[in-house]
Design a protein around this motif. Structure first.
Motif, mmCIF file in Angstrom:
data_model
loop_
_atom_site.group_PDB
_atom_site.id
_atom_site.type_symbol
_atom_site.label_atom_id
_atom_site.label_comp_id
_atom_site.label_asym_id
_atom_site.label_seq_id
_atom_site.Cartn_x
_atom_site.Cartn_y
_atom_site.Cartn_z
ATOM 1 N N THR A 93 32.145 23.654 47.323
ATOM 2 C CA THR A 93 31.615 22.948 46.160
ATOM 3 C C THR A 93 31.981 23.674 44.869
ATOM 4 O O THR A 93 31.967 23.076 43.806
ATOM 5 N N THR A 94 32.289 24.961 44.973
ATOM 6 C CA THR A 94 32.750 25.735 43.822
ATOM 7 C C THR A 94 33.662 26.845 44.320
ATOM 8 O O THR A 94 33.475 27.365 45.427
ATOM 9 N N HIS A 95 34.662 27.194 43.497
ATOM 10 C CA HIS A 95 35.610 28.232 43.906
ATOM 11 C C HIS A 95 36.261 28.829 42.663
ATOM 12 O O HIS A 95 36.693 28.105 41.769
ATOM 13 N N ASP A 96 36.328 30.150 42.617
ATOM 14 C CA ASP A 96 37.072 30.840 41.563
ATOM 15 C C ASP A 96 38.533 30.868 41.993
ATOM 16 O O ASP A 96 38.869 31.500 43.001
ATOM 17 N N LEU A 97 39.374 30.172 41.238
ATOM 18 C CA LEU A 97 40.771 30.018 41.639
ATOM 19 C C LEU A 97 41.545 31.322 41.539
ATOM 20 O O LEU A 97 41.377 32.090 40.590
ATOM 21 N N ASN A 98 42.389 31.550 42.526
ATOM 22 C CA ASN A 98 43.291 32.689 42.574
ATOM 23 C C ASN A 98 44.724 32.185 42.578
ATOM 24 O O ASN A 98 44.999 31.070 43.041
ATOM 25 N N HIS A 99 45.624 33.005 42.097
ATOM 26 C CA HIS A 99 47.042 32.667 42.044
ATOM 27 C C HIS A 99 47.524 32.177 43.414
ATOM 28 O O HIS A 99 47.310 32.830 44.426
ATOM 29 N N GLY A 100 48.105 30.965 43.440
ATOM 30 C CA GLY A 100 48.644 30.418 44.676
ATOM 31 C C GLY A 100 47.685 29.581 45.494
ATOM 32 O O GLY A 100 48.080 29.027 46.519
ATOM 33 N N ASP A 101 46.417 29.461 45.080
ATOM 34 C CA ASP A 101 45.453 28.651 45.834
ATOM 35 C C ASP A 101 45.914 27.204 45.922
ATOM 36 O O ASP A 101 46.420 26.637 44.951
ATOM 37 N N GLU A 102 45.690 26.593 47.102
ATOM 38 C CA GLU A 102 45.967 25.170 47.268
ATOM 39 C C GLU A 102 44.643 24.418 47.280
ATOM 40 O O GLU A 102 43.730 24.761 48.026
ATOM 41 N N VAL A 103 44.552 23.393 46.436
ATOM 42 C CA VAL A 103 43.345 22.584 46.320
ATOM 43 C C VAL A 103 43.678 21.174 46.787
ATOM 44 O O VAL A 103 44.713 20.624 46.424
ATOM 45 N N ILE A 104 42.782 20.595 47.588
ATOM 46 C CA ILE A 104 42.941 19.201 48.004
ATOM 47 C C ILE A 104 41.736 18.427 47.474
ATOM 48 O O ILE A 104 40.589 18.748 47.786
ATOM 49 N N PHE A 105 42.028 17.439 46.623
ATOM 50 C CA PHE A 105 41.004 16.564 46.065
ATOM 51 C C PHE A 105 40.932 15.337 46.957
ATOM 52 O O PHE A 105 41.924 14.637 47.132
ATOM 53 N N GLY A 106 39.759 15.065 47.532
ATOM 54 C CA GLY A 106 39.627 13.917 48.429
ATOM 55 C C GLY A 106 40.379 14.178 49.714
ATOM 56 O O GLY A 106 40.184 15.198 50.367
ATOM 57 N N GLU A 107 41.279 13.261 50.047
ATOM 58 C CA GLU A 107 42.022 13.397 51.296
ATOM 59 C C GLU A 107 43.492 13.727 51.109
ATOM 60 O O GLU A 107 44.108 14.306 51.988
ATOM 61 N N ASP A 108 44.076 13.350 49.955
ATOM 62 C CA ASP A 108 45.528 13.463 49.885
ATOM 63 C C ASP A 108 46.116 13.958 48.569
ATOM 64 O O ASP A 108 47.326 14.045 48.438
ATOM 65 N N VAL A 109 45.314 14.297 47.585
ATOM 66 C CA VAL A 109 45.849 14.848 46.335
ATOM 67 C C VAL A 109 45.891 16.360 46.466
ATOM 68 O O VAL A 109 44.862 17.006 46.644
ATOM 69 N N ARG A 110 47.098 16.902 46.393
ATOM 70 C CA ARG A 110 47.281 18.346 46.527
ATOM 71 C C ARG A 110 47.600 18.956 45.169
ATOM 72 O O ARG A 110 48.323 18.371 44.376
ATOM 73 N N ALA A 111 47.061 20.152 44.966
ATOM 74 C CA ALA A 111 47.350 20.886 43.736
ATOM 75 C C ALA A 111 47.474 22.359 44.094
ATOM 76 O O ALA A 111 46.797 22.855 44.997
ATOM 77 N N ARG A 112 48.341 23.043 43.384
ATOM 78 C CA ARG A 112 48.467 24.502 43.507
ATOM 79 C C ARG A 112 48.196 25.104 42.139
ATOM 80 O O ARG A 112 48.628 24.573 41.119
ATOM 81 N N TYR A 113 47.483 26.228 42.152
ATOM 82 C CA TYR A 113 47.125 26.925 40.925
ATOM 83 C C TYR A 113 48.001 28.168 40.791
ATOM 84 O O TYR A 113 48.136 28.938 41.743
ATOM 85 N N TYR A 114 48.609 28.324 39.613
ATOM 86 C CA TYR A 114 49.482 29.473 39.366
ATOM 87 C C TYR A 114 49.181 30.082 38.006
ATOM 88 O O TYR A 114 48.708 29.399 37.092
ATOM 89 N N MET A 115 49.498 31.375 37.895
ATOM 90 C CA MET A 115 49.394 32.111 36.637
ATOM 91 C C MET A 115 50.701 32.859 36.420
ATOM 92 O O MET A 115 51.328 33.307 37.386
ATOM 93 N N THR A 116 51.080 33.011 35.165
ATOM 94 C CA THR A 116 52.220 33.855 34.839
ATOM 95 C C THR A 116 52.034 34.407 33.432
ATOM 96 O O THR A 116 51.391 33.776 32.592
ATOM 97 N N ASN A 117 52.578 35.587 33.190
ATOM 98 C CA ASN A 117 52.566 36.143 31.843
ATOM 99 C C ASN A 117 53.982 36.347 31.318
ATOM 100 O O ASN A 117 54.184 37.010 30.324
ATOM 101 N N ASN A 118 54.955 35.742 31.971
ATOM 102 C CA ASN A 118 56.343 35.828 31.539
ATOM 103 C C ASN A 118 56.681 34.568 30.756
ATOM 104 O O ASN A 118 56.674 33.465 31.299
ATOM 105 N N ILE A 119 56.991 34.708 29.468
ATOM 106 C CA ILE A 119 57.246 33.557 28.600
ATOM 107 C C ILE A 119 58.427 32.727 29.096
ATOM 108 O O ILE A 119 58.446 31.510 28.933
ATOM 109 N N ALA A 120 59.395 33.344 29.739
ATOM 110 C CA ALA A 120 60.536 32.602 30.277
ATOM 111 C C ALA A 120 60.073 31.664 31.402
ATOM 112 O O ALA A 120 60.550 30.529 31.506
ATOM 113 N N ASP A 121 59.126 32.115 32.224
ATOM 114 C CA ASP A 121 58.568 31.264 33.272
ATOM 115 C C ASP A 121 57.870 30.053 32.654
ATOM 116 O O ASP A 121 58.009 28.925 33.132
#
Length: 187
Positions: A93-121
């Motif tokens: 019901t709640t989660h502190d996201l970490n780099h690379g976490d995969e989140v599924i909303f409902g049954e089929d919407v997938r999301a990945r969470y990423y962080m970067t501090n490189n401006i080129a990225d």
């Protein structure tokens, strides 16, 4: 200065894959609503997604100038989504996201969470085609690895986040008036 990472702030992204395809969304706001309804900050397309499926809250990490995002199932009024959330294959019901976490909303919407501090990225992510980002993002270095906190610090951090949630009424322009059972105005 384009390749330097020491003076660049950490950028946060969600790569979402739903009926609209794959897209990269930079997380710039302090609070983002996620769901099927077009009024959400992040609109996802799926019959299994609720109109107001989840919230993303930016939470400042103690004793740093960095922040992270907390994912909360449901809307600002506390109503949970119909088909829930999964983070890394665990229902939550709640989660502190970490780099690379995969989140599924409902049954089929997938999301990945990423962080970067490189401006080129960051420039690459904002300009490239959606199909190009998956391999690239999976190779990003987690800029928060050096910011690990002790269990006590994280516990106080979670308590501070709960206090912030309780202050949501203060963030809105509509006044809230509290009275007791004797019709006396509480301040």
């Amino acid at each position: 200065m384009i390749g330097t990472t020491s003076s660049t702030k950490v950028q946060h992204f969600l790569v979402i894959e739903d009926e609209l395809g794959k897209r990269t969304i930079p997380l710039l706001e302090t609070t983002c609503s996620i769901g099927r309804d077009p009024s959400n900050s992040i609109v996802i397309q799926s019959p299994s997604a609720s109109r107001q499926h989840a919230l993303l809250m930016r939470v400042t990490m103690p004793d740093t100038d960095s922040h992270m995002f907390r994912l909360i199932d449901g809307n600002l009024q506390g109503k949970r989504s119909k088909n829930g959330l999964k983070v890394n294959d665990h229902t939550c019901t709640t989660h502190d996201l970490n780099h690379g976490d995969e989140v599924i909303f409902g049954e089929d919407v997938r999301a990945r969470y990423y962080m970067t501090n490189n401006i080129a990225d960051v420039h690459f992510l904002e300009s490239c085609a959606a199909d190009e980002v998956t391999g690239f993002l999976s190779n990003l270095h987690n800029p928060m690895q050096t910011l690990t906190q002790s269990g006590e610090v994280l516990a106080s951090f979670n308590e501070a986040a709960i206090v912030r949630l309780a202050s949501f009424p203060e963030l809105f322009s509509n006044p809230i008036i509290e009275i007791n059972l004797k019709a006396k105005l509480l301040i």
